[in-house]
Design an enzyme around this catalytic site. Structure first.
Site, PDB file in Angstrom:
ATOM      1  N   GLY A 139       0.788  -1.218   0.000  1.00  0.00           N
ATOM      2  CA  GLY A 139       0.000   0.000   0.000  1.00  0.00           C
ATOM      3  C   GLY A 139       0.821   1.269   0.000  1.00  0.00           C
ATOM      4  N   CYS A 140       0.206   2.352   0.491  1.00  0.00           N
ATOM      5  CA  CYS A 140       0.777   3.688   0.373  1.00  0.00           C
ATOM      6  C   CYS A 140       2.067   3.866   1.159  1.00  0.00           C
ATOM      7  CB  CYS A 140      -0.239   4.733   0.822  1.00  0.00           C
ATOM      8  SG  CYS A 140      -1.731   4.815  -0.210  1.00  0.00           S
ATOM      9  N   ASN A 141       2.288   3.051   2.178  1.00  0.00           N
ATOM     10  CA  ASN A 141       3.520   3.161   2.961  1.00  0.00           C
ATOM     11  C   ASN A 141       4.710   2.470   2.299  1.00  0.00           C
ATOM     12  OD1 ASN A 141       1.568   1.000   4.299  1.00  0.00           O
ATOM     13  ND2 ASN A 141       3.631   0.149   4.385  1.00  0.00           N
TER      14      ASN A 141
END
Length: 356
Positions: A139-141
């Site tokens: 994901g975004c991390n």
């Protein structure tokens, strides 16, 4: 300050898909009239996003793409944008494809086997002996997860060039219905790819663009919010669908101070000593929550808010678009400190401390 000398960030490059749309354009394209959804789009602090919308059907409306078509879209967009971001990054430091020794690719908007790294290597004709890795589904991390892993490789191979590519075809991860769950996602994400180059060792190439050294990482997974951001199979629509819990901004904000203090612990630095903050453009409420909890100003997060305004949430590569803007400003001075921060499923906050 710790005496550890991590790898140096040598350069950065970005790429986007072919077409951009205002939030009003997207509302018009899907003939959205629900006032709640319209308000969500128009009050998102986003002006434009790069998107690859579904094709028009015979009746002039956008057709619903089956999951197989979305996977094809992801492959086409991620390889194209990722390859162009990689080339832009190498151009930024005056390097050639033949100089590349390690390629790590990150994506969460589709699944590929062989992975994105192999597909980009074939597309660009990269040496078959180049080391590679793929980080999928974090994901975004995930951009900072990749930076952590690749920093270790770069430190163990001084003088050799490693590049991380984050390629997110968010257009390939959309579902279309009238629910607020879907509207939150569809109002936020955009297509984009970013690449960052690392070189380890005491003496980086003096002809390369000087960047900061990576000093330290700190991570925090909030397991009690494990389901707050997730990619589920939607049985009704027969496709994957991303879910964002409305409480996510507050969950992230409440833990931001904890992980940043852990990052700075033992360095002799306090938050007020940080000159540059590069935070994931997760959305207006997320940015506001992080600002409040860390005591940051609008100026501190200007790159983050500008990227959100011009591109939307680009998932794993968002913070690198912000880094690119900081580099373009040309204000980072020797001795300056910076904090990189990303947030994503888990729920997870990743951070890195860098010094110019």
């Amino acid at each position: 300050m710790t005496t550890f000398l991590g790898p140096t960030i040598q350069g950065v490059g970005t790429a986007v898909s072919a077409t951009s749309y205002s939030q009003q354009d997207v509302l018009d394209a899907f003939e959205i009239t629900d006032p709640r959804i319209r308000s969500l789009f128009l009050n998102s602090a986003i002006d434009r996003r790069y998107l690859t919308l579904p094709p028009l059907g015979p009746d002039g409306t956008r057709t619903l793409e089956p999951q197989g078509d979305l996977l094809d879209k992801h492959k086409e967009l991620a390889v194209d944008m990722g390859a162009r971001a990689l080339e832009a990054c190498l151009k930024d430091i005056g390097a050639d494809l033949s100089d590349l020794r390690y390629l790590c690719c990150v994506t969460s908007t589709g699944f590929l086997t062989p992975g994105l790294s192999a597909l980009i290597m074939r597309r660009l004709g990269i040496d078959r002996h180049c080391h590679r890795a793929d980080i999928v589904g974090m994901g975004c991390n995930a951009g900072l997860n990749a930076l952590n892993a690749v920093s270790g490789w770069a430190a163990a191979h001084p003088g050799e060039l490693a590049v991380i590519v984050c390629a997110e075809a968010c257009s390939a991860a959309y579902a279309y219905d009238s629910t607020m769950r879907t509207a939150v996602v569809n109002s936020l994400f955009g297509d984009g790819a970013a690449a960052i180059a690392l070189v380890g060792g005491e003496e980086p190439d003096p002809t390369a663009t000087a960047g900061p050294r990576i000093r330290k990482f700190a991570s925090c997974i909030i397991t009690e919010a494990l389901d707050a951001m997730r990619y589920d199979w939607d049985r009704e629509q027969d496709r994957f669908s991303f879910y964002l819990d409305p409480e996510i901004p507050y969950v992230v904000g409440a833990h931001a101070e904890l992980v940043v203090d852990r990052l700075l612990n033992g360095t002799g630095l306090r938050r007020r000593d940080i000159d540059h903050w590069l935070i994931h453009s997760g959305g207006k409420k997320v940015i506001d929550a992080v600002m409040v909890n860390l005591g940051l100003t609008r100026h501190d997060v200007r790159h983050t808010t500008d990227v959100l305004r011009d591109y939307g949430n680009l998932s794993s590569g968002s913070f690198l678009f912000s880094y690119d803007r900081l580099v373009a400003e040309g204000i980072a001075a020797p001795g300056d400190h910076g904090v990189l921060m990303t947030m994503g499923p888990g729920s997870t906050i990743e951070t890195a401390l860098v010094q110019w």
